[in-house]
Design a protein around this motif. Sequence first.
Motif, PDB file in Angstrom:
ATOM      1  N   THR A  54       0.834  -1.205   0.000  1.00  0.00           N
ATOM      2  CA  THR A  54       0.000   0.000   0.000  1.00  0.00           C
ATOM      3  C   THR A  54       0.867   1.252   0.000  1.00  0.00           C
ATOM      4  OG1 THR A  54      -1.720  -1.202   1.193  1.00  0.00           O
ATOM      5  CG2 THR A  54      -1.870   1.196   1.180  1.00  0.00           C
ATOM      6  N   VAL A  55       1.907   1.254   0.824  1.00  0.00           N
ATOM      7  CA  VAL A  55       2.804   2.413   0.859  1.00  0.00           C
ATOM      8  C   VAL A  55       3.515   2.560  -0.477  1.00  0.00           C
ATOM      9  CG1 VAL A  55       4.852   3.402   1.958  1.00  0.00           C
ATOM     10  CG2 VAL A  55       3.100   2.313   3.356  1.00  0.00           C
ATOM     11  N   ARG A  56       3.942   1.440  -1.074  1.00  0.00           N
ATOM     12  CA  ARG A  56       4.585   1.479  -2.394  1.00  0.00           C
ATOM     13  C   ARG A  56       3.640   2.078  -3.431  1.00  0.00           C
ATOM     14  NH1 ARG A  56       7.649  -2.761  -1.424  1.00  0.00           N
ATOM     15  NH2 ARG A  56       6.011  -4.294  -1.641  1.00  0.00           N
ATOM     16  N   ALA A  57       2.364   1.678  -3.398  1.00  0.00           N
ATOM     17  CA  ALA A  57       1.380   2.217  -4.345  1.00  0.00           C
ATOM     18  C   ALA A  57       1.196   3.720  -4.135  1.00  0.00           C
ATOM     19  CB  ALA A  57       0.050   1.490  -4.188  1.00  0.00           C
ATOM     20  N   ALA A  87       2.317   9.265  -5.821  1.00  0.00           N
ATOM     21  CA  ALA A  87       2.844  10.590  -5.497  1.00  0.00           C
ATOM     22  C   ALA A  87       3.929  11.012  -6.484  1.00  0.00           C
ATOM     23  CB  ALA A  87       3.377  10.603  -4.070  1.00  0.00           C
ATOM     24  N   VAL A  88       4.736  10.072  -6.946  1.00  0.00           N
ATOM     25  CA  VAL A  88       5.768  10.377  -7.945  1.00  0.00           C
ATOM     26  C   VAL A  88       5.095  10.780  -9.255  1.00  0.00           C
ATOM     27  CG1 VAL A  88       7.587   9.353  -9.373  1.00  0.00           C
ATOM     28  CG2 VAL A  88       7.575   8.983  -6.898  1.00  0.00           C
ATOM     29  N   GLU A  89       4.066  10.026  -9.660  1.00  0.00           N
ATOM     30  CA  GLU A  89       3.352  10.354 -10.899  1.00  0.00           C
ATOM     31  C   GLU A  89       2.667  11.712 -10.812  1.00  0.00           C
ATOM     32  OE1 GLU A  89       0.678   7.132 -11.622  1.00  0.00           O
ATOM     33  OE2 GLU A  89       2.305   5.710 -12.030  1.00  0.00           O
ATOM     34  N   GLU A  90       2.196  12.079  -9.622  1.00  0.00           N
ATOM     35  CA  GLU A  90       1.528  13.366  -9.426  1.00  0.00           C
ATOM     36  C   GLU A  90       2.512  14.520  -9.243  1.00  0.00           C
ATOM     37  OE1 GLU A  90      -1.918  14.083  -9.396  1.00  0.00           O
ATOM     38  OE2 GLU A  90      -1.936  12.083 -10.307  1.00  0.00           O
ATOM     39  N   GLY A  91       3.802  14.216  -9.137  1.00  0.00           N
ATOM     40  CA  GLY A  91       4.808  15.253  -8.950  1.00  0.00           C
ATOM     41  C   GLY A  91       4.952  15.707  -7.509  1.00  0.00           C
ATOM     42  N   LEU A  92       4.397  14.957  -6.565  1.00  0.00           N
ATOM     43  CA  LEU A  92       4.493  15.320  -5.155  1.00  0.00           C
ATOM     44  C   LEU A  92       5.791  14.836  -4.514  1.00  0.00           C
ATOM     45  CD1 LEU A  92       0.818  14.440  -4.166  1.00  0.00           C
ATOM     46  CD2 LEU A  92       1.779  16.719  -4.567  1.00  0.00           C
ATOM     47  N   LEU A  93       6.387  13.807  -5.095  1.00  0.00           N
ATOM     48  CA  LEU A  93       7.657  13.264  -4.612  1.00  0.00           C
ATOM     49  C   LEU A  93       8.604  13.082  -5.800  1.00  0.00           C
ATOM     50  CD1 LEU A  93       6.495  10.432  -2.151  1.00  0.00           C
ATOM     51  CD2 LEU A  93       7.452  12.649  -1.540  1.00  0.00           C
ATOM     52  N   PRO A  94       9.905  13.168  -5.558  1.00  0.00           N
ATOM     53  CA  PRO A  94      10.859  12.915  -6.655  1.00  0.00           C
ATOM     54  C   PRO A  94      10.884  11.430  -7.022  1.00  0.00           C
ATOM     55  CG  PRO A  94      12.016  13.292  -4.594  1.00  0.00           C
ATOM     56  CD  PRO A  94      10.570  13.552  -4.317  1.00  0.00           C
ATOM     57  N   THR A  95      11.350  11.120  -8.196  1.00  0.00           N
ATOM     58  CA  THR A  95      11.408   9.747  -8.691  1.00  0.00           C
ATOM     59  C   THR A  95      12.232   8.844  -7.782  1.00  0.00           C
ATOM     60  OG1 THR A  95      11.269  10.651 -10.910  1.00  0.00           O
ATOM     61  CG2 THR A  95      11.911   8.364 -10.734  1.00  0.00           C
ATOM     62  N   SER A  96      13.202   9.406  -7.117  1.00  0.00           N
ATOM     63  CA  SER A  96      14.057   8.608  -6.228  1.00  0.00           C
ATOM     64  C   SER A  96      13.259   7.951  -5.109  1.00  0.00           C
ATOM     65  CB  SER A  96      15.163   9.478  -5.641  1.00  0.00           C
ATOM     66  OG  SER A  96      14.599  10.529  -4.872  1.00  0.00           O
ATOM     67  N   ALA A  97      12.118   8.518  -4.737  1.00  0.00           N
ATOM     68  CA  ALA A  97      11.283   7.926  -3.686  1.00  0.00           C
ATOM     69  C   ALA A  97      10.758   6.568  -4.129  1.00  0.00           C
ATOM     70  CB  ALA A  97      10.135   8.863  -3.338  1.00  0.00           C
ATOM     71  N   ALA A  98      10.309   6.476  -5.370  1.00  0.00           N
ATOM     72  CA  ALA A  98       9.797   5.201  -5.882  1.00  0.00           C
ATOM     73  C   ALA A  98      10.921   4.178  -6.005  1.00  0.00           C
ATOM     74  CB  ALA A  98       9.108   5.402  -7.228  1.00  0.00           C
ATOM     75  N   VAL A  99      12.107   4.631  -6.349  1.00  0.00           N
ATOM     76  CA  VAL A  99      13.244   3.724  -6.474  1.00  0.00           C
ATOM     77  C   VAL A  99      13.560   3.099  -5.123  1.00  0.00           C
ATOM     78  CG1 VAL A  99      15.707   3.609  -7.002  1.00  0.00           C
ATOM     79  CG2 VAL A  99      14.193   4.928  -8.475  1.00  0.00           C
ATOM     80  N   ALA A 100      13.473   3.862  -4.037  1.00  0.00           N
ATOM     81  CA  ALA A 100      13.742   3.330  -2.694  1.00  0.00           C
ATOM     82  C   ALA A 100      12.784   2.202  -2.358  1.00  0.00           C
ATOM     83  CB  ALA A 100      13.626   4.440  -1.651  1.00  0.00           C
ATOM     84  N   PHE A 101      11.515   2.361  -2.700  1.00  0.00           N
ATOM     85  CA  PHE A 101      10.544   1.314  -2.397  1.00  0.00           C
ATOM     86  C   PHE A 101      10.636   0.156  -3.378  1.00  0.00           C
ATOM     87  CE2 PHE A 101       8.571   4.108   0.630  1.00  0.00           C
ATOM     88  CZ  PHE A 101       8.142   3.209   1.589  1.00  0.00           C
ATOM     89  N   MET A 102      11.062   0.389  -4.626  1.00  0.00           N
ATOM     90  CA  MET A 102      11.263  -0.719  -5.548  1.00  0.00           C
ATOM     91  C   MET A 102      12.352  -1.631  -5.029  1.00  0.00           C
ATOM     92  SD  MET A 102      10.853   0.528  -9.505  1.00  0.00           S
ATOM     93  CE  MET A 102      12.416   1.353  -9.511  1.00  0.00           C
ATOM     94  N   GLN A 103      13.438  -1.058  -4.533  1.00  0.00           N
ATOM     95  CA  GLN A 103      14.523  -1.869  -3.981  1.00  0.00           C
ATOM     96  C   GLN A 103      14.029  -2.662  -2.785  1.00  0.00           C
ATOM     97  OE1 GLN A 103      17.315   1.244  -3.193  1.00  0.00           O
ATOM     98  NE2 GLN A 103      18.282   1.076  -5.194  1.00  0.00           N
ATOM     99  N   ALA A 104      13.188  -2.047  -1.975  1.00  0.00           N
ATOM    100  CA  ALA A 104      12.676  -2.747  -0.791  1.00  0.00           C
ATOM    101  C   ALA A 104      11.812  -3.908  -1.191  1.00  0.00           C
ATOM    102  CB  ALA A 104      11.884  -1.778   0.082  1.00  0.00           C
ATOM    103  N   GLY A 105      11.097  -3.796  -2.299  1.00  0.00           N
ATOM    104  CA  GLY A 105      10.240  -4.874  -2.734  1.00  0.00           C
ATOM    105  C   GLY A 105      11.017  -6.039  -3.307  1.00  0.00           C
ATOM    106  N   ARG A 106      12.221  -5.787  -3.832  1.00  0.00           N
ATOM    107  CA  ARG A 106      13.000  -6.846  -4.471  1.00  0.00           C
ATOM    108  C   ARG A 106      13.703  -7.754  -3.479  1.00  0.00           C
ATOM    109  NH1 ARG A 106      15.671  -2.889  -8.784  1.00  0.00           N
ATOM    110  NH2 ARG A 106      13.916  -2.711 -10.184  1.00  0.00           N
TER     111      ARG A 106
END
Length: 186
Positions: free
Chosen positions: A157-160, A165-184
């Motif tokens: 849920t937090v990853r989603a 938020a990245v798609e909406e421009g509320l967070l930088p792309t690096s935020a999604a990368v941090a959670f992608m690594q956590a998911g792997r």
Amino acid sequence: VTIYQRGRNPTNTGIRTFILSWCVQGRRSKERFVGDLFAAVGRADEINKAIAEASMPGRKTKVSVDELVARFVKYQDRRADAGEISSKTPERYRSALDHLIAFAREDREPTKREWVPNRDLVLRFKAHLQGTLVGAVTKPDTGRLLSSKGMLLILATVRAMVRWAVEEGLLPTSAAVAFMQAGRDR
């Protein structure tokens, strides 16, 4: 980002396997990509953009966790009203994200308003979930640790929310990368 073609193209369909390789702060990363050359170059550009945004000083947005969760749940409410998702889903998301809000309040001083996830924050959040008791609010003596399924649901849920938020421009792309690594590395 360096692009390597893997193997030979057995047919003339244009579909190939590529390896995208890059290095950030001395750490090497690779990604396997299947598609045509133009799509591989497009993916490499996305990675380059994420690296550039992550390295820019002062690039953080001024969005608190509470505000981010409220906007995300409101968006999910609109999706539920449109019939895209179940009407119960926004409340389930809100319930899962309450764990993130509780963690954020404990994790940092209240004067800091911006929230941008990074790898260290993701690891601290996962550790926080490991020790989270559920059911102790209604019956204090019967609290139990959060199950692994519960943790996976909360992290998903937090990853989603971060991806949204990245798609909406509320967070930088690096935020999604941090959670992608956590998911792997589950």
